[in-house]
Design an enzyme around this catalytic site. Sequence first.
Site, PDB file in Angstrom:
ATOM      1  CG  ASP A 158      32.915 -21.717 -40.397  1.00 35.27           C
ATOM      2  OD1 ASP A 158      32.930 -22.189 -41.672  1.00 35.27           O
ATOM      3  OD2 ASP A 158      33.385 -22.915 -39.657  1.00 35.27           O
ATOM      4  CE  LYS A 165      35.773 -18.120 -45.950  1.00 35.74           C
ATOM      5  NZ  LYS A 165      35.569 -18.630 -44.642  1.00 35.74           N
ATOM      6  N   GLY A 166      30.472 -15.750 -46.975  1.00 37.07           N
ATOM      7  CA  GLY A 166      29.690 -16.034 -47.856  1.00 37.07           C
ATOM      8  C   GLY A 166      28.814 -14.960 -48.033  1.00 37.07           C
ATOM      9  CB  ALA A 191      33.948 -23.923 -48.389  1.00 35.68           C
ATOM     10  N   GLY A 192      31.531 -24.269 -46.240  1.00 40.21           N
ATOM     11  CA  GLY A 192      30.164 -24.040 -46.263  1.00 40.21           C
ATOM     12  C   GLY A 192      29.834 -22.550 -45.904  1.00 40.21           C
ATOM     13  CG  HIS A 193      31.584 -19.918 -48.220  1.00 41.05           C
ATOM     14  ND1 HIS A 193      32.223 -19.464 -49.182  1.00 41.05           N
ATOM     15  CD2 HIS A 193      32.206 -20.566 -47.309  1.00 41.05           C
ATOM     16  CE1 HIS A 193      33.481 -19.596 -49.160  1.00 41.05           C
ATOM     17  NE2 HIS A 193      33.569 -20.385 -47.736  1.00 41.05           N
ATOM     18  CD  GLN A 208      38.844 -24.212 -46.777  1.00 40.85           C
ATOM     19  OE1 GLN A 208      39.656 -24.275 -47.779  1.00 40.85           O
ATOM     20  NE2 GLN A 208      37.574 -24.787 -47.012  1.00 40.85           N
ATOM     21  CB  THR A 223      42.311 -26.879 -45.366  1.00 37.43           C
ATOM     22  OG1 THR A 223      41.809 -27.526 -46.110  1.00 37.43           O
ATOM     23  CG2 THR A 223      42.919 -25.267 -45.796  1.00 37.43           C
ATOM     24  CB  THR A 272      30.870 -31.128 -40.087  1.00 36.79           C
ATOM     25  OG1 THR A 272      31.361 -30.253 -39.377  1.00 36.79           O
ATOM     26  CG2 THR A 272      31.918 -31.393 -41.176  1.00 36.79           C
ATOM     27  N   GLY A 273      28.102 -29.732 -39.153  1.00 36.45           N
ATOM     28  CA  GLY A 273      27.132 -29.511 -37.884  1.00 36.45           C
ATOM     29  C   GLY A 273      27.928 -29.668 -36.603  1.00 36.45           C
ATOM     30  NE  ARG A 274      33.693 -31.206 -37.634  1.00 34.50           N
ATOM     31  CZ  ARG A 274      34.913 -31.035 -38.115  1.00 34.50           C
ATOM     32  NH1 ARG A 274      35.899 -31.599 -37.624  1.00 34.50           N
ATOM     33  NH2 ARG A 274      35.233 -30.101 -39.170  1.00 34.50           N
ATOM     34  NE  ARG A 318      30.965 -22.876 -37.541  1.00 33.18           N
ATOM     35  CZ  ARG A 318      30.327 -22.252 -38.250  1.00 33.18           C
ATOM     36  NH1 ARG A 318      29.434 -20.987 -37.580  1.00 33.18           N
ATOM     37  NH2 ARG A 318      29.958 -22.436 -39.441  1.00 33.18           N
ATOM     38  CB  VAL A 345      24.504  -5.656 -36.917  1.00 31.36           C
ATOM     39  CG1 VAL A 345      25.846  -4.672 -36.578  1.00 31.36           C
ATOM     40  CG2 VAL A 345      23.810  -5.278 -37.883  1.00 31.36           C
TER      41      VAL A 345
HETATM   42  P1  GDP Z   1      31.706 -18.753 -44.179  1.00 34.91           P
HETATM   43  O1  GDP Z   1      32.144 -20.078 -44.150  1.00 34.91           O
HETATM   44  O2  GDP Z   1      32.932 -17.672 -43.827  1.00 34.91           O
HETATM   45  O3  GDP Z   1      30.913 -18.106 -45.209  1.00 34.91           O
HETATM   46  O4  GDP Z   1      30.899 -18.681 -42.938  1.00 34.91           O
HETATM   47  P2  GDP Z   1      29.681 -19.706 -42.453  1.00 34.91           P
HETATM   48  O5  GDP Z   1      28.540 -19.379 -43.158  1.00 34.91           O
HETATM   49  O6  GDP Z   1      30.429 -20.991 -42.261  1.00 34.91           O
HETATM   50  O7  GDP Z   1      29.487 -19.127 -41.024  1.00 34.91           O
HETATM   51  C1  GDP Z   1      28.806 -17.712 -40.676  1.00 34.91           C
HETATM   52  C2  GDP Z   1      27.472 -18.157 -39.845  1.00 34.91           C
HETATM   53  O8  GDP Z   1      27.213 -16.740 -39.352  1.00 34.91           O
HETATM   54  C3  GDP Z   1      26.291 -18.374 -40.607  1.00 34.91           C
HETATM   55  O9  GDP Z   1      25.515 -19.070 -40.150  1.00 34.91           O
HETATM   56  C4  GDP Z   1      25.814 -16.813 -41.137  1.00 34.91           C
HETATM   57  O10 GDP Z   1      24.419 -17.049 -41.580  1.00 34.91           O
HETATM   58  C5  GDP Z   1      26.083 -16.177 -39.790  1.00 34.91           C
HETATM   59  N1  GDP Z   1      26.373 -14.857 -40.025  1.00 34.91           N
HETATM   60  C6  GDP Z   1      27.011 -14.164 -40.934  1.00 34.91           C
HETATM   61  N2  GDP Z   1      27.213 -12.822 -40.403  1.00 34.91           N
HETATM   62  C7  GDP Z   1      26.508 -12.846 -39.305  1.00 34.91           C
HETATM   63  C8  GDP Z   1      26.423 -11.593 -38.225  1.00 34.91           C
HETATM   64  O11 GDP Z   1      26.872 -10.408 -38.515  1.00 34.91           O
HETATM   65  N3  GDP Z   1      25.640 -11.912 -37.257  1.00 34.91           N
HETATM   66  C9  GDP Z   1      25.122 -13.190 -37.075  1.00 34.91           C
HETATM   67  N4  GDP Z   1      24.507 -13.501 -35.889  1.00 34.91           N
HETATM   68  N5  GDP Z   1      25.341 -14.279 -37.798  1.00 34.91           N
HETATM   69  C10 GDP Z   1      26.036 -14.016 -38.849  1.00 34.91           C
HETATM   70  P1  IMO Z   2      34.713 -22.278 -44.662  1.00 29.95           P
HETATM   71  O1  IMO Z   2      35.197 -21.871 -46.033  1.00 29.95           O
HETATM   72  C1  IMO Z   2      35.954 -24.155 -40.794  1.00 29.95           C
HETATM   73  C2  IMO Z   2      38.837 -27.203 -41.074  1.00 29.95           C
HETATM   74  C3  IMO Z   2      38.426 -28.623 -40.670  1.00 29.95           C
HETATM   75  C4  IMO Z   2      39.692 -29.176 -40.218  1.00 29.95           C
HETATM   76  C5  IMO Z   2      40.821 -28.643 -41.119  1.00 29.95           C
HETATM   77  C6  IMO Z   2      41.154 -29.638 -42.367  1.00 29.95           C
HETATM   78  O2  IMO Z   2      33.363 -22.486 -44.384  1.00 29.95           O
HETATM   79  O3  IMO Z   2      35.393 -21.161 -43.695  1.00 29.95           O
HETATM   80  P2  IMO Z   2      39.812 -30.252 -44.488  1.00 29.95           P
HETATM   81  O4  IMO Z   2      38.528 -30.937 -44.702  1.00 29.95           O
HETATM   82  O5  IMO Z   2      40.005 -29.166 -45.365  1.00 29.95           O
HETATM   83  O6  IMO Z   2      40.956 -31.362 -44.645  1.00 29.95           O
HETATM   84  O7  IMO Z   2      39.825 -29.980 -42.835  1.00 29.95           O
HETATM   85  O8  IMO Z   2      40.068 -27.308 -41.836  1.00 29.95           O
HETATM   86  N1  IMO Z   2      38.065 -26.582 -42.016  1.00 29.95           N
HETATM   87  C7  IMO Z   2      37.145 -25.665 -42.083  1.00 29.95           C
HETATM   88  N2  IMO Z   2      36.996 -24.824 -40.790  1.00 29.95           N
HETATM   89  N3  IMO Z   2      35.601 -23.436 -42.088  1.00 29.95           N
HETATM   90  C8  IMO Z   2      36.026 -24.168 -43.256  1.00 29.95           C
HETATM   91  O9  IMO Z   2      35.668 -23.586 -44.498  1.00 29.95           O
HETATM   92  C9  IMO Z   2      36.727 -25.283 -43.261  1.00 29.95           C
HETATM   93  N4  IMO Z   2      37.283 -26.106 -44.322  1.00 29.95           N
HETATM   94  C10 IMO Z   2      38.037 -26.833 -43.324  1.00 29.95           C
HETATM   95  O10 IMO Z   2      37.460 -28.637 -39.528  1.00 29.95           O
HETATM   96  O11 IMO Z   2      40.028 -28.538 -38.907  1.00 29.95           O
HETATM   97 MG    MG Z   3      31.959 -21.872 -43.415  1.00 31.72          MG
END
Ligand code: GDP
Ligand code: IMO
Ligand code: MG
Length: 423
Positions: free
Chosen positions: A13, A16-17, A39-41, A222, A237, A299-301, A303, A410
Amino acid sequence: MKVDVLLGLQWGDEGKGKVVDVLTPKYDFITRFQGGPNAGHTLEFNKIKHVLHTIPSGIFRDDKINVIGNGVVIDPVIFKKEIEGIKKLGIDLSKTLFISKKAHLILPSHRILDAASEAAKGKSKIGSTLKGIGPTYMDKTGRNGLRVGDINLNFKEKYDSLVGKHRLMLDKLYEFDYDLSEYEAEWFEGIKVLAEFQLIDSEQFLNDALKEGKSILAEGAQGTLLDVDFGSYPFVTSSNTICAGACTGLGVPPNKIGRVIGIFKAYCTRVGMGPFPTELFDADGDLLRAKGNEFGSTTGRPRRCGWLDLVALKYSIMINGVTELTMMKSDVMDDFDTIKICTSYIVNGEEVEHIPYEMTAEIKPVYTEFKGWKTDMTAVAHENEFPEEFNSYIDFIEKETGVPVKIVSVGPNRAQTIERMLD
Ligand code: GDP
Ligand code: IMO
Ligand code: MG
């Protein structure tokens, strides 16, 4: 040409996305090499916020080819939903999305096994996303798995055989109650959608593309500290999230890897269980969670949040051979008077600068303090406008890691990205 790899250096998280979406115009191909719908990007642009799980984050730039590599695990139900969501935005993926025949399928019973395994672990559960990731990779390495290329090759027979094994495990080992029927029907619908795409030998496709001079970006899922070998095992993972995973997950040789772009948040977060030395349980942690909207994209959990951990960051940089850094979510720390960075740990009374094997042992972080920048960073458009305190924070990270911070993010929007003009 080479494959540039972009990956997370923390516990996922990192953003990356967003950065893949920003960098996509520079590449011909965007690929995913491991992980799956755990993953959730998140991508944000033109007032659209979109979360991708299986599909590479290059998908919103229409002329780009996106490839789901052999190292990825695919749940057809989630895949179908993703496709439908993207279609609603008026994007046709039929010509631009390619899927490896060697990618493994997540079966409905893999999801149930994930839930049963977590339930059986009780208090020592991993905190998995419950998407069936672990059981699917277990079947892959156990040589039992079903692959995308198996669709149309005695598929139902292979499916029934594997589900039969899973039923035995669920009944005899876990004594777990479950009902497959509803999800199973959706799953076979998803398989139909999957089968309409271009299912390919992606390793050949990508190596041919490299020979033709095409540029490729590999998008990690991840983060390094969740890697099955180098993360905080067993709270990890089930795939190799590190740079080497791009070689095995795409079939490209190590000497074809180019830039390694390491992404980190200006602080740390973790979702799920496991060690987190700089975790904050106070108002500072609450502020990071609230301002950073730190709730799981999948998952909405909520962090878990804490200060930046340089010991862990240096480790991740070492394992991946990171050539440049991208610092995310700097704006989330705008309101702090004082910001801390962990530079070493006290483990069993001794100061160490490396991650110890026993990550579960009592680890006390040692911090260096920085004056907060107290500036609305979301409004900053150029590095010349960075406050002095912000520059000190970046300078410290660059000096300690020996790697340049080339991009600073930013805000969540595509536009809120600053490329630094380094020599
Ligand atoms: P990923 O799994 O690495 O792609 O990251 P996620 O999408 O799960 O989580 C990153 C969260 O931070 C998302 O809600 C993005 O929209 C948000 N985000 C990304 N870059 C920034 C930033 O520079 N500032 C803020 N405030 N939010 C960001
Ligand atoms: P992105 O790509 C954050 C965490 C889970 C758990 C552990 C194992 O969005 O960064 P799994 O379902 O893979 O067996 O879970 O890894 N986890 C992540 N945490 N971002 C992710 O993906 C994750 N994918 C798995 O919360 O602790
Ligand atoms: Mg994510």
